[in-house]
Design a protein around this motif. Structure first.
Motif, PDB file in Angstrom:
ATOM      1  N   ALA A  54       0.830  -1.205   0.000  1.00  0.00           N
ATOM      2  CA  ALA A  54       0.000   0.000   0.000  1.00  0.00           C
ATOM      3  C   ALA A  54       0.864   1.255   0.000  1.00  0.00           C
ATOM      4  O   ALA A  54       0.525   2.243  -0.640  1.00  0.00           O
ATOM      5  CB  ALA A  54      -0.920   0.006   1.215  1.00  0.00           C
ATOM      6  N   GLY A  55       1.965   1.215   0.718  1.00  0.00           N
ATOM      7  CA  GLY A  55       2.825   2.378   0.772  1.00  0.00           C
ATOM      8  C   GLY A  55       3.929   2.239   1.793  1.00  0.00           C
ATOM      9  O   GLY A  55       3.955   1.301   2.585  1.00  0.00           O
ATOM     10  N   ILE A  56       4.815   3.209   1.746  1.00  0.00           N
ATOM     11  CA  ILE A  56       5.945   3.272   2.670  1.00  0.00           C
ATOM     12  C   ILE A  56       5.826   4.574   3.438  1.00  0.00           C
ATOM     13  O   ILE A  56       5.829   5.656   2.846  1.00  0.00           O
ATOM     14  CB  ILE A  56       7.283   3.210   1.907  1.00  0.00           C
ATOM     15  N   GLY A  57       5.673   4.477   4.739  1.00  0.00           N
ATOM     16  CA  GLY A  57       5.565   5.659   5.588  1.00  0.00           C
ATOM     17  C   GLY A  57       6.910   5.998   6.192  1.00  0.00           C
ATOM     18  O   GLY A  57       7.598   5.130   6.720  1.00  0.00           O
ATOM     19  N   GLU A  58       7.292   7.262   6.100  1.00  0.00           N
ATOM     20  CA  GLU A  58       8.561   7.722   6.664  1.00  0.00           C
ATOM     21  C   GLU A  58       8.289   8.527   7.924  1.00  0.00           C
ATOM     22  O   GLU A  58       7.640   9.567   7.874  1.00  0.00           O
ATOM     23  CB  GLU A  58       9.313   8.582   5.651  1.00  0.00           C
ATOM     24  N   THR A  59       8.798   8.044   9.059  1.00  0.00           N
ATOM     25  CA  THR A  59       8.583   8.717  10.340  1.00  0.00           C
ATOM     26  C   THR A  59       9.755   9.605  10.747  1.00  0.00           C
ATOM     27  O   THR A  59       9.692  10.257  11.781  1.00  0.00           O
ATOM     28  CB  THR A  59       8.334   7.689  11.459  1.00  0.00           C
ATOM     29  N   HIS A  60      10.810   9.615   9.971  1.00  0.00           N
ATOM     30  CA  HIS A  60      12.007  10.426  10.232  1.00  0.00           C
ATOM     31  C   HIS A  60      12.573  10.177  11.624  1.00  0.00           C
ATOM     32  O   HIS A  60      13.084  11.083  12.280  1.00  0.00           O
ATOM     33  CB  HIS A  60      11.719  11.909   9.996  1.00  0.00           C
ATOM     34  N   ASP A  61      12.451   8.921  12.070  1.00  0.00           N
ATOM     35  CA  ASP A  61      12.961   8.501  13.385  1.00  0.00           C
ATOM     36  C   ASP A  61      12.432   9.367  14.521  1.00  0.00           C
ATOM     37  O   ASP A  61      13.102   9.578  15.531  1.00  0.00           O
ATOM     38  CB  ASP A  61      14.493   8.450  13.391  1.00  0.00           C
ATOM     39  N   ASP A  62      11.222   9.856  14.365  1.00  0.00           N
ATOM     40  CA  ASP A  62      10.551  10.663  15.384  1.00  0.00           C
ATOM     41  C   ASP A  62       9.286   9.921  15.797  1.00  0.00           C
ATOM     42  O   ASP A  62       8.341   9.819  14.996  1.00  0.00           O
ATOM     43  CB  ASP A  62      10.203  12.041  14.807  1.00  0.00           C
ATOM     44  N   PRO A  63       9.237   9.379  17.022  1.00  0.00           N
ATOM     45  CA  PRO A  63       8.070   8.597  17.432  1.00  0.00           C
ATOM     46  C   PRO A  63       6.746   9.358  17.273  1.00  0.00           C
ATOM     47  O   PRO A  63       5.727   8.757  16.949  1.00  0.00           O
ATOM     48  CB  PRO A  63       8.335   8.284  18.903  1.00  0.00           C
ATOM     49  N   ALA A  64       6.764  10.664  17.457  1.00  0.00           N
ATOM     50  CA  ALA A  64       5.534  11.448  17.324  1.00  0.00           C
ATOM     51  C   ALA A  64       5.035  11.483  15.883  1.00  0.00           C
ATOM     52  O   ALA A  64       3.836  11.631  15.635  1.00  0.00           O
ATOM     53  CB  ALA A  64       5.753  12.870  17.836  1.00  0.00           C
ATOM     54  N   MET A  65       5.936  11.335  14.914  1.00  0.00           N
ATOM     55  CA  MET A  65       5.544  11.372  13.501  1.00  0.00           C
ATOM     56  C   MET A  65       4.791  10.110  13.080  1.00  0.00           C
ATOM     57  O   MET A  65       4.075  10.110  12.071  1.00  0.00           O
ATOM     58  CB  MET A  65       6.771  11.532  12.603  1.00  0.00           C
ATOM     59  N   GLY A  66       4.930   9.037  13.837  1.00  0.00           N
ATOM     60  CA  GLY A  66       4.282   7.784  13.476  1.00  0.00           C
ATOM     61  C   GLY A  66       2.773   7.906  13.378  1.00  0.00           C
ATOM     62  O   GLY A  66       2.151   7.331  12.482  1.00  0.00           O
ATOM     63  N   TYR A  67       2.170   8.641  14.286  1.00  0.00           N
ATOM     64  CA  TYR A  67       0.708   8.767  14.303  1.00  0.00           C
ATOM     65  C   TYR A  67       0.179   9.427  13.034  1.00  0.00           C
ATOM     66  O   TYR A  67      -0.654   8.829  12.339  1.00  0.00           O
ATOM     67  CB  TYR A  67       0.262   9.537  15.550  1.00  0.00           C
ATOM     68  N   PRO A  68       0.619  10.657  12.682  1.00  0.00           N
ATOM     69  CA  PRO A  68       0.066  11.263  11.462  1.00  0.00           C
ATOM     70  C   PRO A  68       0.430  10.515  10.181  1.00  0.00           C
ATOM     71  O   PRO A  68      -0.370  10.465   9.245  1.00  0.00           O
ATOM     72  CB  PRO A  68       0.638  12.682  11.459  1.00  0.00           C
ATOM     73  N   VAL A  69       1.597   9.912  10.147  1.00  0.00           N
ATOM     74  CA  VAL A  69       1.987   9.158   8.960  1.00  0.00           C
ATOM     75  C   VAL A  69       1.090   7.927   8.823  1.00  0.00           C
ATOM     76  O   VAL A  69       0.599   7.617   7.730  1.00  0.00           O
ATOM     77  CB  VAL A  69       3.489   8.777   9.010  1.00  0.00           C
ATOM     78  N   ALA A  70       0.842   7.218   9.930  1.00  0.00           N
ATOM     79  CA  ALA A  70      -0.048   6.055   9.898  1.00  0.00           C
ATOM     80  C   ALA A  70      -1.466   6.481   9.528  1.00  0.00           C
ATOM     81  O   ALA A  70      -2.112   5.846   8.687  1.00  0.00           O
ATOM     82  CB  ALA A  70      -0.037   5.341  11.246  1.00  0.00           C
ATOM     83  N   ARG A  71      -1.944   7.556  10.131  1.00  0.00           N
ATOM     84  CA  ARG A  71      -3.299   8.054   9.833  1.00  0.00           C
ATOM     85  C   ARG A  71      -3.450   8.345   8.341  1.00  0.00           C
ATOM     86  O   ARG A  71      -4.410   7.898   7.703  1.00  0.00           O
ATOM     87  CB  ARG A  71      -3.589   9.316  10.648  1.00  0.00           C
ATOM     88  N   ASP A  72      -2.492   9.044   7.771  1.00  0.00           N
ATOM     89  CA  ASP A  72      -2.561   9.405   6.351  1.00  0.00           C
ATOM     90  C   ASP A  72      -2.518   8.168   5.461  1.00  0.00           C
ATOM     91  O   ASP A  72      -3.274   8.066   4.490  1.00  0.00           O
ATOM     92  CB  ASP A  72      -1.426  10.364   5.972  1.00  0.00           C
ATOM     93  N   LEU A  73      -1.651   7.225   5.796  1.00  0.00           N
ATOM     94  CA  LEU A  73      -1.529   6.014   4.982  1.00  0.00           C
ATOM     95  C   LEU A  73      -2.812   5.180   5.049  1.00  0.00           C
ATOM     96  O   LEU A  73      -3.279   4.662   4.033  1.00  0.00           O
ATOM     97  CB  LEU A  73      -0.317   5.203   5.438  1.00  0.00           C
ATOM     98  N   PHE A  74      -3.411   5.074   6.238  1.00  0.00           N
ATOM     99  CA  PHE A  74      -4.654   4.313   6.377  1.00  0.00           C
ATOM    100  C   PHE A  74      -5.834   5.031   5.725  1.00  0.00           C
ATOM    101  O   PHE A  74      -6.758   4.379   5.243  1.00  0.00           O
ATOM    102  CB  PHE A  74      -4.951   4.004   7.845  1.00  0.00           C
ATOM    103  N   GLN A  75      -5.816   6.357   5.698  1.00  0.00           N
ATOM    104  CA  GLN A  75      -6.880   7.085   4.998  1.00  0.00           C
ATOM    105  C   GLN A  75      -6.798   6.838   3.493  1.00  0.00           C
ATOM    106  O   GLN A  75      -7.814   6.702   2.827  1.00  0.00           O
ATOM    107  CB  GLN A  75      -6.814   8.575   5.306  1.00  0.00           C
TER     108      GLN A  75
END
Length: 168
Positions: A37-58
């Motif tokens: 489905a895609g590759i999410g980049e969190t830039h090694d920032d744990p806080a970035m995981g949430y919006p990146v996951a949300r966007d990918l799942f949307q």
């Protein structure tokens, strides 16, 4: 999850370790009926995981599996819990950080691949010492260390202090 989509989360492209994980995953997936489905980049920032996951799942609500290729699982796991996807989406993580172990205990993360970095460091230091002090070169230019698979049944023994506090 044949005929379903999966996603990969890494720190960022352009980092050799992360690029190799994505490449290996893509090679494996090309031989299956699973779609990336895609590759999410969190830039090694744990806080970035949430919006990146949300966007990918949307963008891809049919995602049935996730591979988290770094130890920044907290935001991704929090998104899964808050979206009521925890336990429904299969999650393979990397490492044994407190967040990953907590995710395993909560049933959000199904298993984790631990690269055993302390052993890697000790082995590398020993090889370097042997080369510099003894003049003995390694037998092979590539030295592989077998990773361990951490699951709920082994997570407690791995780190009893990281037992689930329910904070994901």
């Amino acid at each position: 999850v044949p005929d379903r989509s999966v996603a990969v989360f890494i720190g960022r492209r352009g980092i050799l370790d992360h690029d190799l994980k994505v490449e290996s995953f893509q090679n494996w997936i090309s031989q299956s009926r699973i779609k990336l489905a895609g590759i999410g980049e969190t830039h090694d920032d744990p806080a970035m995981g949430y919006p990146v996951a949300r966007d990918l799942f949307q963008q891809h609500p049919d995602i049935a599996g996730i591979y988290i290729g770094n130890e920044n699982a907290a935001g991704i796991c929090r998104y899964l819990v808050e979206s009521e996807l925890a336990g429904k989406v299969r999650v393979v993580a990397t490492g044994v950080s407190d967040d990953v172990l907590q995710g395993i205990q909560l049933g959000v993360v199904h298993c984790s691949i631990n690269q055993n970095q302390p052993l890697q460091g000790r082995l590398a230091a020993g090889i370097l010492y042997d080369y510099l002090e003894l003049g003995r070169a390694p037998e092979s230019p590539e030295i592989l260390i077998t990773p361990e698979l951490v699951m709920r049944s082994t997570a407690d023994a791995r780190n009893p202090d990281a037992l689930c506090a329910g904070s994901i």
